[in-house]
Design a protein around this motif. Structure first.
Motif, short mmCIF file in Angstrom:
data_model
loop_
_atom_site.label_atom_id
_atom_site.label_comp_id
_atom_site.label_asym_id
_atom_site.label_seq_id
_atom_site.Cartn_x
_atom_site.Cartn_y
_atom_site.Cartn_z
N MET A 27 0.84 -1.20 0.00
CA MET A 27 0.00 0.00 0.00
C MET A 27 0.88 1.25 0.00
SD MET A 27 -2.52 1.37 2.96
CE MET A 27 -3.41 -0.17 3.23
N GLU A 28 0.58 2.20 -0.88
CA GLU A 28 1.37 3.42 -0.91
C GLU A 28 1.04 4.29 0.30
OE1 GLU A 28 1.53 5.34 -4.73
OE2 GLU A 28 2.09 7.26 -3.81
N LYS A 29 2.08 4.85 0.91
CA LYS A 29 1.85 5.72 2.06
C LYS A 29 2.38 7.13 1.78
CE LYS A 29 2.16 3.52 6.21
NZ LYS A 29 2.88 2.81 7.28
N ALA A 30 1.89 8.06 2.55
CA ALA A 30 2.31 9.45 2.34
C ALA A 30 2.50 10.15 3.68
CB ALA A 30 1.25 10.20 1.53
N SER A 63 -4.05 6.99 0.22
CA SER A 63 -5.39 7.21 -0.33
C SER A 63 -6.35 7.78 0.72
CB SER A 63 -5.96 5.89 -0.88
OG SER A 63 -6.19 5.01 0.20
N ALA A 64 -5.85 7.94 1.94
CA ALA A 64 -6.75 8.41 3.00
C ALA A 64 -6.09 9.48 3.85
CB ALA A 64 -7.17 7.22 3.89
N THR A 65 -5.35 10.37 3.19
CA THR A 65 -4.67 11.42 3.96
C THR A 65 -5.66 12.41 4.57
OG1 THR A 65 -4.37 12.64 1.91
CG2 THR A 65 -2.51 11.31 2.65
N GLY A 66 -6.87 12.43 4.04
CA GLY A 66 -7.88 13.34 4.59
C GLY A 66 -8.75 12.70 5.65
#
Lengths: 615, 158
Positions: free
Chosen positions: B1-4, B136-139
């Motif tokens: 999963m890509e993370k930020a 995909s869920a930074t908000g």
């Protein structure tokens, strides 16, 4: 490694900047910052020197942990002979300036002599130059910092400077860095001004390495977890700042009020942390905007505040309708309870002015309190004050005096003498609530007995940061002792004084010791520095520094007779609260203190003590 | 999963622990001047704002690099190869956000590389202002708090 091992010697008379290697033999005995700079100062100046003469020196010093990842590793100090006291002075500040000096590659800067005309020191990594400061002389700290960043087109420059207070000779002028952090006490800014040195501007890009990075990571991470999990450093201080104390100390019956005539203030809650968090009617916002941290600090006790835009102090002055350094407990007490003012916005404004013009809110507020008492007695009259009404609790007088004192104008020039000279001038020396010429901070020695001994013996004059026994006597850290009893306080004070000496010399903040013991601190220093740094060795450094400072003061002409308190605290009993009927039992504690310190009954370190400490 | 990296200025106290950690991990010394993340102090407003590379999908820096020194790592980070970088600084001009910067000490450029999936800044942040979470869920946290706030309003009217 952790020390840059390089100091900068600036001769202001000759206009020269010369690098020198750090004396590592001394570093091993005095660690850094307060300790090491005191060693340099005492080796280099005559203790009898006039603090404002070119022969006094001013040392800007960092510790080995300044600039590192150690929590609170951003502290730096100014060491000199104090203008307010004539005693050894060490004023400690946070913010970002100290770390920047280390990043530029310097442990210390020693200023000597006096410049013919105003100058500032510009440090850009290895390059150091003295630059004409004609454009900045007569300007405030805030104007100077903004001006220097603009002049050099570098917003990342860090600045420590004096305001007008330091230029005009206010005896308790400080040095302010990063707009609202200050080496505030004892008149270190007055000394800087006497040398025609306006500012130090630093940009550093070299960084700091530690001796054993892996061990340092482990030690600092573990210590940060201790701070985070502690109720005081993890919750109380970030949320409420040191102002968490206002109501607590008032309930303890140790909140000195109206020049120490009372020891509880009816307006305490109006100027407390709780009041700072209360939304105001005008704009729906509270005084407190948020908390802010100094470099590398994981506690973040700093207050960032605004003033009610409709308040008389700022209504027509947009430049003060900003967020800036807000009230810490000592400032709130001195500007408020010490003179009976309970107007939170007025105190916040006066505190802004102290930062903007560079002077100590503790000595300023306490001196106003002494003046108000003499005004009530009729000793100081409206003729003396230029028509100002110095009635207890007059907020407008307080804020007007803050502005006048900062510029050295009108009756502000007399407040700028400090309470000792002011009270002597008007014939009531007993009304100066000070030790060795420095005003008390915010704890009544009748209600917190250990603090009376801390004040009386403090080498830089009355001070809470030389041995904060409030931690034990009120907060129960590391263990609770009875604030009303003087039993065992001599030993307690010594333990706090020595530990603080080590913490100050490392480049750490003394607030960590609400959570950290020396067992948490030693591994961080040991990993960062070459050599073996055990708890025992660090405490010995603390004791050595204390005795060296003491020796300097004795050589300067102070004696055991100066280890005393004003009559009011020794004779007049507290009138209300838990301490009602109590006076300070200093006379009982002091002989025991001297004996435990290994000093004679006159307060002079014995030869055995000096040789044990290699002094 | 890509993370930020998610940066919440509301939680930032401006302590710069992130800058110390970043420079220590990458350069071996505590040196905010070489940190890939910066904290900005908007003094008059009482705001501290941490800021760093957002790892653009079609990264301007990567497209501008004339020697292909910037590549995409498994984490999604745009990573500069010090061996290939010639210090031409074109990437520092191309980046619309200013998050790629030249280091005069080495003649190379510095940018966030997400520390290979374990960002030191996030680990060092004492207040949770910097987190490393599902890209995909930074908000998510912001949505959650607004969901609560707006629903409380609905409940009050009902």
């Amino acid at each position: 490694m952790s020390w840059t091992q390089k100091i900068l010697r600036v001769n202001l008379t000759k206009g020269t900047c010369t690098p020198e290697p750090l004396n590592m033999e001394w570093a091993d005995k005095y660690l850094g910052q307060r300790g090491l700079a005191t060693k340099y100062l005492t080796e280099e100046i005559d203790p009898k020197v006039d603090p404002l003469s070119p022969d006094n020196k001013l040392i800007v010093a960092t510790g080995p942990l300044t600039g590192t990842a150690a929590a609170t590793g951003g502290r730096w100090s100014v060491i000199t002979k104090g203008a307010l006291t004539g005693a050894i002075a060490c004023s400690n500040s946070g913010g970002f300036f100290g770390a920047e000096l280390k990043f530029a590659g310097w442990d210390m800067v020693i200023f000597e002599g006096k410049s013919k005309k105003p100058v500032y020191l510009l440090i850009q990594d290895d390059e150091a130059t003295l630059v004409d400061a004609a454009d900045y002389w007569g300007r405030t700290v805030w104007e100077t910092e903004k001006g220097l960043k603009a002049e050099h087109q570098d917003p990342q420059i860090r600045v420590a400077s004096i305001g007008q207070a330091g230029e005009v000779g206010v005896k308790f002028a400080g040095i302010v860095n990063d707009l609202h952090r200050a080496a505030g006490r004892s008149g270190v800014g007055t000394v800087m001004g006497s040398k025609n040195l306006k500012a130090i501007a630093v940009r550093g890009t070299k960084g700091i390495a530690v001796n054993d990075q892996a061990a340092f990571d482990i030690a600092t991470s573990a210590a940060k977890a201790v701070l985070a999990e502690n109720g005081v450093t993890g919750e109380g201080l970030p949320a409420m700042g040191t102002q968490v104390l206002m109501n607590v100390i008032n309930e303890t019956g140790a909140l000195p009020t109206r020049n120490h005539r009372d020891s509880q203030f009816e307006g305490a809650n109006d100027i407390s942390a709780e009041a700072m968090a209360e939304p105001r009617r005008s704009d729906g916002k509270p005084n407190l905007v948020r908390n802010g941290a100094c470099f590398s600090c994981t506690i973040g006790c700093g207050r960032i505040s605004t003033i009610n835009p409709e308040h008389y102090t700022v209504k027509d002055r947009e430049q003060y309708q900003i967020a800036s350094g807000g009230l810490e407990y000592e400032a709130a007490w001195a500007l408020g309870a010490a003179n009976g003012v309970n107007d939170l916005d007025a105190l916040t404004f006066a505190n802004f002015i102290c930062n903007e013009q560079g002077f100590d809110p503790i000595s300023f507020g306490a001196t106003v309190g002494a003046a108000m008492e003499m005004f009530e007695m009729g000793v100081i009259t409206p003729k003396d004050t230029g028509g100002l009404d110095l009635t207890w609790g007059n907020a407008e007088t307080l804020t007007t005096l803050a502005e006048l004192t900062g510029r050295g104008e009108g009756f502000g020039a007399e407040i700028g003498l400090g309470s000792k000279l002011l009270c002597e001038k008007y014939g009531h020396p007993d009304l100066s609530m000070s030790v060795k010429g420095q005003e008390f901070p915010a704890y009544d020695a009748r209600g917190i007995q250990g603090m009376g001994l801390t004040y009386a013996t403090s080498n830089r004059g009355a001070c809470h940061l030389r041995g904060y026994t409030v931690a034990s006597e009120v907060l129960g850290i590391p263990e609770k002792t009875d604030p009303l009893s003087s039993d065992g306080k001599a030993g307690l004070v010594i333990a706090f004084q020595d530990a603080t000496g080590a913490v100050d010399s490392a480049g750490l903040c003394v607030f960590t010791t609400f959570a950290w013991s020396m067992d948490n601190i030693a591994p961080q220093i040991d990993a960062a520095c070459v050599g073996d740094w055990s708890v025992e060795k660090l405490l010995e450094v603390g004791e050595r520094v204390w005795n060296l400072e003491r020796k300097f003061n004795l050589d300067a002409g102070f004696t055991g007779k100066d280890d005393t308190l004003p009559k009011r605290l020794l004779k007049d009993a507290a009138k209300s609260g838990p301490a009602e009927g109590k006076v300070s039992e200093l006379g009982k504690m002091l002989p025991e203190y001297y004996s435990l310190r290994g000093w004679t009954k006159d307060g002079v370190p014995t030869n055995d003590t000096l040789s044990r400490l290699v002094l | 999963m890509e993370k930020a990296l998610v940066l919440d200025s509301g939680l930032c106290t401006g302590c710069e622990q992130c800058e110390v950690a970043c420079s220590t991990v990458h350069e071996g010394v505590s040196n905010p001047a070489t940190s890939r993340i910066k904290v900005f102090n908007f003094h008059d407003e009482g705001r501290f704002v941490p800021y760093t590379c957002t790892q653009c999908d079609e990264a301007w820096c990567m497209q501008a690099c004339p020697v292909d020194a910037i590549t995409v790592a498994g984490t999604g980070a745009k990573v500069v190869s010090d061996t290939l970088c010639v210090g031409c600084k074109v990437c520092t001009i191309a980046c619309p956000f200013g998050t790629v910067n030249y280091n005069p000490a080495t003649g190379k450029v510095l940018k966030c590389d997400l520390c290979d999936g374990n960002p030191a800044c996030a680990a060092a942040c004492p207040t949770g202002a910097i987190t490393y979470t599902d890209a995909s869920a930074t908000g998510y946290a912001k949505m959650q708090s607004w969901a609560k706030a707006t629903d409380a309003g609905a409940q009050a009217s009902a």
